[in-house]
Write an enzyme that holds these catalytic residues in place. Structure first.
Site, PDB file in Angstrom:
ATOM      1  CD  GLU A  18     -15.708  20.216  39.369  1.00  0.00           C
ATOM      2  OE1 GLU A  18     -15.645  21.295  39.077  1.00  0.00           O
ATOM      3  OE2 GLU A  18     -14.846  19.669  40.087  1.00  0.00           O
ATOM      4  CB  ALA A  61      11.835 -12.580  44.431  1.00  0.00           C
ATOM      5  CG  HIS A  94     -13.630  18.235  34.230  1.00  0.00           C
ATOM      6  ND1 HIS A  94     -13.262  19.263  36.156  1.00  0.00           N
ATOM      7  CD2 HIS A  94     -14.732  19.640  34.201  1.00  0.00           C
ATOM      8  CE1 HIS A  94     -13.741  19.777  36.261  1.00  0.00           C
ATOM      9  NE2 HIS A  94     -14.734  19.953  35.058  1.00  0.00           N
ATOM     10  N   GLY A 125      -4.578  20.218  35.764  1.00  0.00           N
ATOM     11  CA  GLY A 125      -4.280  18.766  36.916  1.00  0.00           C
ATOM     12  C   GLY A 125      -2.852  18.753  37.805  1.00  0.00           C
ATOM     13  CG  ASP A 126      -3.066  18.918  41.239  1.00  0.00           C
ATOM     14  OD1 ASP A 126      -2.424  20.118  41.496  1.00  0.00           O
ATOM     15  OD2 ASP A 126      -4.165  19.020  41.361  1.00  0.00           O
ATOM     16  CG  HIS A 183      -1.947  27.306  41.654  1.00  0.00           C
ATOM     17  ND1 HIS A 183      -0.910  27.096  40.678  1.00  0.00           N
ATOM     18  CD2 HIS A 183      -2.713  25.933  40.999  1.00  0.00           C
ATOM     19  CE1 HIS A 183      -0.975  25.655  41.324  1.00  0.00           C
ATOM     20  NE2 HIS A 183      -2.559  25.301  40.909  1.00  0.00           N
ATOM     21  CE  LYS A 306     -20.452  13.498  52.140  1.00  0.00           C
ATOM     22  NZ  LYS A 306     -18.859  12.966  51.095  1.00  0.00           N
TER      23      LYS A 306
HETATM   24  P1  FAD Z   1      -2.523  25.826  34.792  1.00  0.00           P
HETATM   25  O1  FAD Z   1      -4.174  27.581  34.496  1.00  0.00           O
HETATM   26  O2  FAD Z   1      -1.669  25.063  33.605  1.00  0.00           O
HETATM   27  O3  FAD Z   1      -2.076  26.835  36.195  1.00  0.00           O
HETATM   28  C1  FAD Z   1      -1.119  26.152  36.704  1.00  0.00           C
HETATM   29  C2  FAD Z   1      -0.044  27.028  37.828  1.00  0.00           C
HETATM   30  O4  FAD Z   1       1.524  27.401  36.571  1.00  0.00           O
HETATM   31  C3  FAD Z   1      -0.659  28.288  38.299  1.00  0.00           C
HETATM   32  O5  FAD Z   1       0.519  28.534  39.458  1.00  0.00           O
HETATM   33  C4  FAD Z   1      -0.023  29.250  37.051  1.00  0.00           C
HETATM   34  O6  FAD Z   1      -0.244  30.024  37.817  1.00  0.00           O
HETATM   35  C5  FAD Z   1       1.128  28.775  36.438  1.00  0.00           C
HETATM   36  N1  FAD Z   1       1.113  28.847  35.355  1.00  0.00           N
HETATM   37  C6  FAD Z   1      -0.090  28.531  34.299  1.00  0.00           C
HETATM   38  N2  FAD Z   1       0.901  29.626  32.898  1.00  0.00           N
HETATM   39  C7  FAD Z   1       2.067  29.657  32.930  1.00  0.00           C
HETATM   40  C8  FAD Z   1       3.049  30.137  32.154  1.00  0.00           C
HETATM   41  N3  FAD Z   1       3.104  29.896  31.109  1.00  0.00           N
HETATM   42  N4  FAD Z   1       4.502  30.888  33.122  1.00  0.00           N
HETATM   43  C9  FAD Z   1       4.578  30.003  34.270  1.00  0.00           C
HETATM   44  N5  FAD Z   1       3.919  29.521  35.509  1.00  0.00           N
HETATM   45  C10 FAD Z   1       2.418  29.457  34.277  1.00  0.00           C
HETATM   46  N6  FAD Z   1      -7.431  18.511  38.955  1.00  0.00           N
HETATM   47  C11 FAD Z   1      -7.902  17.286  38.198  1.00  0.00           C
HETATM   48  O7  FAD Z   1      -6.670  16.508  38.127  1.00  0.00           O
HETATM   49  N7  FAD Z   1      -8.939  16.808  37.644  1.00  0.00           N
HETATM   50  C12 FAD Z   1      -9.969  17.470  36.931  1.00  0.00           C
HETATM   51  O8  FAD Z   1     -11.383  17.203  37.237  1.00  0.00           O
HETATM   52  C13 FAD Z   1      -9.931  19.143  37.879  1.00  0.00           C
HETATM   53  N8  FAD Z   1     -10.916  19.718  38.093  1.00  0.00           N
HETATM   54  C14 FAD Z   1     -11.245  20.861  37.768  1.00  0.00           C
HETATM   55  C15 FAD Z   1     -11.870  22.180  38.296  1.00  0.00           C
HETATM   56  C16 FAD Z   1     -12.162  23.898  38.161  1.00  0.00           C
HETATM   57  C17 FAD Z   1     -12.496  24.213  38.164  1.00  0.00           C
HETATM   58  C18 FAD Z   1     -10.864  23.652  39.299  1.00  0.00           C
HETATM   59  C19 FAD Z   1     -10.573  25.440  39.436  1.00  0.00           C
HETATM   60  C20 FAD Z   1      -9.488  22.897  39.504  1.00  0.00           C
HETATM   61  C21 FAD Z   1      -9.902  21.474  38.969  1.00  0.00           C
HETATM   62  N9  FAD Z   1      -8.515  20.585  39.134  1.00  0.00           N
HETATM   63  C22 FAD Z   1      -9.128  19.373  38.962  1.00  0.00           C
HETATM   64  C23 FAD Z   1      -7.169  21.050  39.374  1.00  0.00           C
HETATM   65  C24 FAD Z   1      -6.257  21.778  39.041  1.00  0.00           C
HETATM   66  O9  FAD Z   1      -5.907  20.628  37.942  1.00  0.00           O
HETATM   67  C25 FAD Z   1      -4.958  21.796  40.065  1.00  0.00           C
HETATM   68  O10 FAD Z   1      -5.543  23.377  40.741  1.00  0.00           O
HETATM   69  C26 FAD Z   1      -4.244  21.941  39.280  1.00  0.00           C
HETATM   70  O11 FAD Z   1      -2.901  22.427  39.896  1.00  0.00           O
HETATM   71  C27 FAD Z   1      -4.344  23.413  38.382  1.00  0.00           C
HETATM   72  O12 FAD Z   1      -4.740  23.351  37.227  1.00  0.00           O
HETATM   73  P2  FAD Z   1      -4.627  24.775  36.491  1.00  0.00           P
HETATM   74  O13 FAD Z   1      -5.456  24.406  35.223  1.00  0.00           O
HETATM   75  O14 FAD Z   1      -5.868  25.839  37.132  1.00  0.00           O
HETATM   76  O15 FAD Z   1      -3.253  24.660  35.753  1.00  0.00           O
END
Ligand code: FAD
Length: 318
Positions: A18, A61, A94, A125-126, A183, A306
């Protein structure tokens, strides 16, 4: 080839890599040279992360504020196209919900299909750095499960089907993320796994985990997922520690544990950068060999720009 097909036809574990798109100003050649060391290992595909746009408010300003878009990185689609042009390899962009509307995601999917890309990883995403919690974009998705469902729905829609010959809602092979140590927003691992199952039930084909440093955490997680009825491949994600500082920065950034043994070894190498780098590389090699011995289908490496340590691990393990 779709990752699902690669996984079902591979006879032994393989590495996937990745990468993060470069900052503005880096040239295409510089990026391609930076990943050249990986190519001797014939990776089957390369993942390219996606980064949400950030906004900055600037005061004028007269005291009024205006919003300015901050887009520091080259887009994942552009990077995928550049890699595919130079190397004969699948690329996996992604796709994130953060900062994007459903229509913008559909347009992105059309662009990927145009390039011949049929693998994606779907993520939420975050939040923006200025936000406390993740806030869905108006007209966008709240969770990755909704995104997966939306992608399947879009490709199954009558208008989509009319515009293509013979395509169906499974055009994209979809990977999703998972967190062996939970998470950070989830109240407990069981709820988080139930939410992971929503993604698989919505149409995800496989799972990639967040990095972890204790393989037992991964094995326990996989057992819990299987017990919860998640039956798709769960690919472990690894990242070698490269500096002493990461003993604190990685747990902060990714809500994960670093085992005591590794922490102590890195503490002893606090003032010796080379030793810390070597310890992190050896630990990751040890994890990787153990995972392969346990029959994982693939090992996903978070390269984070890296290559030296990853190359060493690939030499040690594959
Ligand atoms: P989700 O699966 O939507 O989960 C997020 C949170 O919501 C979790 O706590 C889950 O338990 C909760 N949740 C899910 N569904 C529900 C529901 N229906 N009701 C209530 N709660 C729910 N971030 C980036 O910005 N760009 C990237 O390219 C990227 N690549 C990644 C690749 C991998 C392999 C991983 C593991 C993470 C990556 N991330 C990336 C980080 C990721 O976007 C964050 O960790 C984000 O906070 C959660 O994404 P998710 O898709 O797991 O979210």
């Amino acid at each position: 080839m779709k990752v699902s097909e690669i996984l079902s036809t591979s006879t032994k574990a393989f590495p996937s890599l990745e990468i993060v798109p470069p900052m503005r100003g880096m040239t295409k050649n510089e990026l391609l040279e930076s990943i050249a060391p990986f190519m001797e290992f014939n990776p089957k595909y390369i993942n390219v992360t996606s980064h949400r746009d950030e906004y900055e408010y600037r005061e004028a300003a007269d005291g009024s504020f205006s919003r300015h878009l901050i887009r520091n990185r080259i887009s994942e689609t552009t990077v995928c196209a550049a890699i595919m042009e130079r190397y004969d390899i699948e690329t996996i962009p992604h796709i994130i919900c953060a900062g994007t509307t459903k229509e913008e995601i559909e347009s992105k999917l059309d662009n990927l299909e145009f390039l011949g890309i049929n693998n994606i990883v779907a993520l939420r995403g975050d939040s923006m750095s200025s936000e406390k919690r993740f806030t869905p974009t108006p007209g966008g998705y709240s969770y990755a499960s909704e995104l997966v469902e939306g992608i399947r729905k879009y490709q199954g829609s009558a208008s989509y089907r009319r515009s293509r010959k013979g395509d169906d809602d499974r055009y994209f092979c979809i990977g999703v993320g998972a967190y062996p140590e939970k998470h950070f927003e989830a109240p407990n691992i069981e709820t988080d796994i139930a939410n992971l199952k929503r993604k698989v039930d919505a149409g995800a084909d496989y799972v990639i985990t967040q990095m972890f440093f204790d393989n037992n955490v991964y094995y326990d997680f996989v057992a819990k997922c299987r017990a919860a009825g998640i039956n798709v491949p769960i690919i472990p994600g690894l990242k070698p520690i490269s500096t002493f500082r990461q003993v604190t920065s990685l747990p902060e950034a990714f809500s994960l544990d670093i085992p005591v043994e590794l922490t102590e070894a890195l503490k002893d190498a606090k003032d010796d950068r080379e030793a810390a780098y070597r310890i992190g590389t050896e630990w990751c090699s040890m994890q990787c060999k153990d995972l392969i011995a346990h029959g994982v289908p693939a090992v996903h490496f978070y390269t984070m720009g890296k290559s030296d340590n990853i190359v060493k691990i690939l030499q040690n393990c594959f």
